[in-house]
Structures are given as C-alpha cells and as structure tokens.
Write an enzyme that holds these catalytic residues in place. Structure first.
Site, mmCIF file in Angstrom:
data_model
loop_
_atom_site.group_PDB
_atom_site.id
_atom_site.type_symbol
_atom_site.label_atom_id
_atom_site.label_comp_id
_atom_site.label_asym_id
_atom_site.label_seq_id
_atom_site.Cartn_x
_atom_site.Cartn_y
_atom_site.Cartn_z
ATOM 1 N N HIS A 123 0.813 -1.220 0.000
ATOM 2 C CA HIS A 123 0.000 0.000 0.000
ATOM 3 C C HIS A 123 0.851 1.278 0.000
ATOM 4 O O HIS A 123 0.455 2.268 -0.581
ATOM 5 C CB HIS A 123 -1.031 -0.014 1.142
ATOM 6 C CG HIS A 123 -0.478 0.282 2.497
ATOM 7 N ND1 HIS A 123 0.209 -0.647 3.240
ATOM 8 C CD2 HIS A 123 -0.503 1.419 3.239
ATOM 9 C CE1 HIS A 123 0.568 -0.103 4.395
ATOM 10 N NE2 HIS A 123 0.154 1.140 4.413
ATOM 11 N N LYS B 26 5.776 5.448 -1.765
ATOM 12 C CA LYS B 26 6.652 6.325 -0.975
ATOM 13 C C LYS B 26 8.112 6.148 -1.330
ATOM 14 O O LYS B 26 8.970 6.916 -0.888
ATOM 15 C CB LYS B 26 6.452 6.048 0.521
ATOM 16 C CG LYS B 26 5.138 6.574 1.052
ATOM 17 C CD LYS B 26 5.071 6.476 2.563
ATOM 18 C CE LYS B 26 3.743 7.029 3.075
ATOM 19 N NZ LYS B 26 3.531 6.695 4.495
ATOM 20 N N HIS C 86 1.653 9.584 -3.073
ATOM 21 C CA HIS C 86 2.222 8.225 -2.982
ATOM 22 C C HIS C 86 1.232 7.121 -3.351
ATOM 23 O O HIS C 86 1.632 6.080 -3.844
ATOM 24 C CB HIS C 86 2.847 7.965 -1.604
ATOM 25 C CG HIS C 86 1.861 7.578 -0.553
ATOM 26 N ND1 HIS C 86 1.191 8.496 0.205
ATOM 27 C CD2 HIS C 86 1.433 6.367 -0.133
ATOM 28 C CE1 HIS C 86 0.393 7.864 1.050
ATOM 29 N NE2 HIS C 86 0.513 6.572 0.866
ATOM 30 N N HIS D 199 -6.236 5.908 0.704
ATOM 31 C CA HIS D 199 -6.432 7.164 1.448
ATOM 32 C C HIS D 199 -7.739 7.853 1.088
ATOM 33 O O HIS D 199 -7.921 9.031 1.401
ATOM 34 C CB HIS D 199 -5.247 8.122 1.240
ATOM 35 C CG HIS D 199 -4.073 7.787 2.102
ATOM 36 N ND1 HIS D 199 -4.094 7.932 3.467
ATOM 37 C CD2 HIS D 199 -2.847 7.281 1.802
ATOM 38 C CE1 HIS D 199 -2.926 7.549 3.972
ATOM 39 N NE2 HIS D 199 -2.159 7.141 2.980
ATOM 40 N N ASP E 130 -4.347 0.753 8.499
ATOM 41 C CA ASP E 130 -3.272 1.725 8.373
ATOM 42 C C ASP E 130 -3.366 2.777 9.472
ATOM 43 O O ASP E 130 -2.391 3.073 10.173
ATOM 44 C CB ASP E 130 -3.420 2.377 6.975
ATOM 45 C CG ASP E 130 -2.206 3.176 6.551
ATOM 46 O OD1 ASP E 130 -1.119 2.954 7.128
ATOM 47 O OD2 ASP E 130 -2.338 4.007 5.629
#
Lengths: 368, 368
Positions: free
Chosen positions: B237, B241, B266, B291, B319
């Site tokens: 996930h 990054k 990201h 997100h 998360d």
C-alpha cells in the site's frame, strides 16, 4: 477364434498406445516452459497417431486468432507468422466449437483452409484435431496431420483427447508460472526504477547495466540459467541504496569520508535485503561483490582476482562504464570511446582484464 | 477359447485401467498446489489399485526423513506428525533404493515399520510402494496399502510406476512454482522493509498492517484468492513512498501544504509502479484508494462509500489504527482501546462503519 485373436491383438496395441501416452504425458508435464511443452506435445501427437506432422496452436484472446509461435530451429518456421481466425480452417472450427474432429479427406471438407499449406509448402490429406480444454475454457488446438498407416480412427481420437487433456494442464501450469515470473521480474524492475526516481542523475542506470550485462553474457555464451542469474544480479545490484538517505544518495558534490562509508554499505545492505529469498541465493554473491576491485582494493571484503564472483566482475565493468558515459552533477559524460580507454587503463587494477577484453567488442561504440 | 477370452478380458481391464490412469494424471497435473496434488495422488493410488488407503510422503532434505504432512480434514490427520527415517520401513527402503516394491504380507517383512500403524490405529496387511522420481532424483514415495481384491500384482506395479512418474512431475512443478512464489513475496516484503528503514518511525508498519488485514480478512471469511489480493495490497500500500524525498518522508513536524500534496501523491505513484505487472492488476485499485475517505473527502479521487474498493476501506482502517498505536515524533502512541474509540468516532466519516465494526472484535486489545 480369428476375431477374438484380432480383438486381443488390437487390445494389445491399445495397451501399448496407452502406455506410450502415459510416458509422453510424464514428459510433457515435466516442464513449465511453454516452448518445451509445445515441442513435446507436437512430437507426442506424431508418435501416438503415426502422423506425418503435428502442431499446437494457442488462442490469442486479444485478437481471437490461433497462432503457432513455433520455436526457432523447428521444422516449419514458416508457420511462425501464420495466424488463423477462429472462423478459419478445421482448427478454427474445433477451437470455436470445442468438439474434436477427424477429417480423412481434407480436400473435400469445406472448412479446410489451404493458406497454411501454402505457407509451409505442405500437402494436408487427413487431419485429426482436438481442443485443448482446461476447466471448460479452450486454450488452443492440438492437431495431427496425414496419418501414415491409413485413416484416423475413433481409437486415435480417444487417445488424442486424453493427450490433449494432459497437454492442456501443462499449458495452463506454464501460463500460471509465466505470469508469476513476469510479476516477479516486473516488481523487481518497477522497484529498481522507482529507486532511481529519487536520483535524477541515475535514471535508466539499472536498465542500461542490465543491457550491457546481457551483451557480455551473450558474448560469453552463458546458458539460460546463468544468464538469468547475471541479469537479476544486474537489476538488483544497487537495491541496497533503497535505505540510503537522499542527503547522501543525491548529494551534488564529493562525499565526506563518513558519507562515502555509509554509501558503500549499499552492496552489503543489498545482499542482506535478498538474504531471506531462497530463489535469489545465486544472486547475492554478485550483489555483495560488485564494488570489489581486481587488485583487492575494493569493498566490502577486499576480495581480489578470481575470488571475486565472475558476475560481480562483469557488473563492475558495466556499472562503471554506464557511470562514465552519463552526465553527473560534477562532470559531463565521456564518449563511449573515451570510456573504453578508461576501462583499458584500469584493466588489471580495478577490473578483470578478461572481462574488459570481452566487454569492449560486445558494446557498440555509438551505444545508447 | 477360454484362455484367449481371459486374455482379451484382462487386456480390456488393463485398457480401462490405463484410461483411468490418464484421467487421474490430467487431474493431478492440473494443479500447482502441493496439498491438492497430494490429495489427488492419494485418491488416484486408492482408485487405481483398489486399495484401502494411499499415502504420499516427501523427503525433507534437511533431516533426511520422509514426512506425510497430510492436509487438515483428511483422514489420518494423526499421521501429520509421523516422520520416517530413510532407513525405516518399506517406504524408507524404497526412497533409499529408488526401487518399487510389493509386499503382500507386511507382517513377515523385516523392513515393515509398525509405528505408523500405531499412530494411525490402522492395520497394514499388504503394501505397494514406488519412488517419486524426477530426473533421477527421489522426491518421495507413493504408497498404496491393503488391496481389497487380492494380492498386489506386477500389473499393479506397472500402473503405479506410471502414476508415480506423473505425480513426480506435478510435485516438481509445484515445488518450482512455490519457490518462485516465495521469491515474489520475499522480494515484495524485503523491499517494503527496506523502504521503511528510511523512516525510523514507521519500522514494522507494513508487517503490522498486513497482520491486521489478515485478521479482518479471516473475520470476513475471505476465500484464498481474495485473501491473497488483500494481503498483497496491504504489503504494497505504501510502495509509492519509494519515490518520496526524505526531507518530506522523515520530516519531524507538520508538513506544509506543498509537502503534503507531494506526500499524498504516494498512493497514485504506487498504483503507477504496479501498473505494468499483469499479475498485480487486482492489487492496484486498493493501493490507489487506501487514502480515500468514506465521506468522499479523501484522495486521490474523492471517492465515497462503496465506490471505494472494499480492500482499500479495510487497509484504511488497519493503516490508521497502526499509525495511532505507534509513537510519532510529535505524539506518543495511543493505547489500542483509545485507538478503537477514535476509529468509532470517525466511523461513517473517515471509515466504512461495517469495516470498523468487523475490525475491532478481530484485533485483540493487548495487540502487539
């Protein structure tokens, strides 16, 4: 008497055929390589049915065509480019309808598609064709052509259907394995790319090093297995930089002694990252040693000469050549000719002379 | 007449047996899953030889023992723990000598090893055992026990040797596939770990998110396939990054609007990295959307409610829970109970209420 004798002999032949089939099945299923499976399936079709030729076609789901994709060196490389629509020929019919077919007089069958014969300079007289079925999906068609000992029979068809079931499993397994292989290489490449995206000056470095290693591997006539280890090592050689901070990795100017020490940890770090992956155990030594020098002044273990793994000596040359021929913050790129001269100057000290001697002719001067 | 009739009938039976064998071979070879192959091989051994029981043992090269490793639910789970030395029993003898054996009176054979019978509360009378041979290497032993219709015969042995050749290919292919799978997951995990090593505050984050996702996946009774997609999504996930600069990734304090915008790239970046990998196409939507917020105020696409892929909604909860329960530069970790309260407070706005309701009971309060 005569008729039971004949039945008994026929049965004997059938048993032999089935034994043969089982042996062929073992052979076909002992590979996960699509081209090996294909060749063995074709041989099996010919052997089992006393046919002049055999072929295996797979369906390309993007174009809805059957293709031969015959491997190099095989008889009938001419067929390589032939593609058959799912509405063309006996094979197309079998693929579409998923029903096995015997056609003992090809010329008089309206489905017969002569273009393939023309492409291969071949005369088809009789055809037996079965779908390659896996869990209800048609993967392709297995075909044998021109039975030598007479017309194709129902017994031939029974055997051929059994064979095609076995081939279909092998094809499906090879597909799954190939997909996983692609995923594996894909993730490795994608991550090497992503790693490079942090450092604008090294973009494409991994791909170029891989390319140079491939050229030299070809020049060295490496086998398939060794080539794979070399290329994986090339792709992964800098993977240890994933843990190096930007402040060092992307510094525009010379590194302090301390920074250089941290940076030079990357080969060890790379080996560490890969250490838990059983299938990559052959890759680790070259990742670990790609900054060793032939004269023993490299790192991390100050190995020298032939104590440095062969593939690490190759990567060292490819890696340095790429660094020299690309722009850096503190200098312009050298031309390939200038870089070759530099490799020769450092041959025997930094680099393995044999590798340098093999590398230079393997890389074209107007290299990308 | 009588004798040719018998031969003809015997031959007929042999043909049927071989047909059966070919069918079983297709079935066995249509899987790359070791436990499926094992079950099917055992069933095939019983069916083909009219035997009461069948077993398949593989050699553990680390300990030089044969092990059953019978899958859960199968008859004889008791055998699961039994390991046989290569010098023990008929199976050990067959594995060591690579020679097929028929033992029609087990009790009188000095090699007979009664411990297995005791462990399984079983009485072995007759045994037929063949080595699983792949390219000259013994992978294990295939055994059938207690023929129902009389003693084991030479014909049985012929059939069983053919079967074992087919099983051996299937076992070897499954081994190769499993090794590649391990390599694939290994490299993904290793790289996720290495990525985290840049940010001391997130060490272990990926592993914990994976663990939480596994718990909730179990609670949701996900199938094997879906579970794999969920876990791969969890591991990958944050992979986007990899391209985020340290100055932002590791900043100790709030990000500026611009930095936050770069950071929030990201999820998109991660999807992009994975986009060329066919086998990961099912993972991309969850990486892309982890997100997004249930109320539509997330990023990158401001999706809301059930438009957000299910696995992304799960990862969002896992998360955030992990972020809350670990120390950050600007605050101490919350206790699990405090974090649960926070999840409930944001249920229906940030998070999918159903996922929160499933998540909390699935995670023990004294979580690691």
């Amino acid at each position: 008497m005569e008729s039971t004798d004949r039945i008994s002999t026929d049965n004997g032949i059938q048993i032999e055929k089935f034994k043969q089939l089982v042996g062929l099945a073992s052979l076909i299923n002992s590979s996960l390589d699509q081209s090996v499976i294909r060749m063995r399936a074709i041989e099996a079709a010919k052997t089992l049915l006393n046919a002049e030729e055999g072929s295996m076609m797979l369906i390309d789901r993007n174009t809805n065509e059957l293709y031969f994709d015959v491997v190099a060196g095989e008889t009938g490389t001419l067929l390589k480019k032939v593609r058959i629509g799912l509405d063309q020929g006996v094979a197309g019919w079998v693929a579409t309808n998923a029903v096995p077919q015997i056609v003992n007089d090809a010329g008089s069958d309206p489905r017969f598609y002569s273009a393939v014969d023309k492409a291969a300079s071949f005369e088809t007289r009789s055809i037996i064709a079965v779908p390659l079925l896996f869990q209800g999906r048609v993967l392709g068609v297995l075909e044998a052509v021109n039975k030598i000992t007479g017309p194709f029979t129902q017994e031939d068809l029974d055997l051929f259907v059994s064979l095609s079931d076995l081939v279909a499993s092998a094809v499906e397994n090879a597909n799954l394995h190939e997909e996983l292989r692609e995923a594996f290489f894909g993730i490795v490449l994608a991550l090497a790319d992503a790693l490079e995206s942090r450092d604008t000056y090294t973009g494409g470095h991994t791909q170029r090093v891989r390319h140079y290693c491939q050229s030299i591997g070809t020049a060295l006539q490496l086998g398939k297995n060794d080539m794979e280890i070399l290329l994986l090592s090339a792709i992964l050689h800098d993977i240890g930089k994933i843990g190096v901070r930007d402040a060092i990795l992307c510094k525009e100017g010379p590194l302090t002694r301390e920074e250089a020490a941290l940076m030079s940890e990357h080969s060890k770090k790379g080996a560490e990252i890969l250490s838990n992956i059983k299938a990559l155990r052959n890759v680790i030594p070259s990742v670990m040693a790609h900054h060793e020098r032939f004269d023993g002044n490299g790192y991390p273990d100050r190995l020298s000469g032939e104590d440095i793994p062969m593939f690490a000596r190759i990567i060292a040359v490819a890696d340095t050549f790429d660094a020299m021929t690309t722009d850096r913050p503190y200098r312009k790129a050298l031309t390939p000719a200038e870089a070759f001269a530099e490799l020769l100057r450092c041959s025997g000290t930094q680099f393995d002379p044999d590798v340098v001697a093999k590398f230079i002719p393997a890389i074209p001067e107007e290299t990308e």
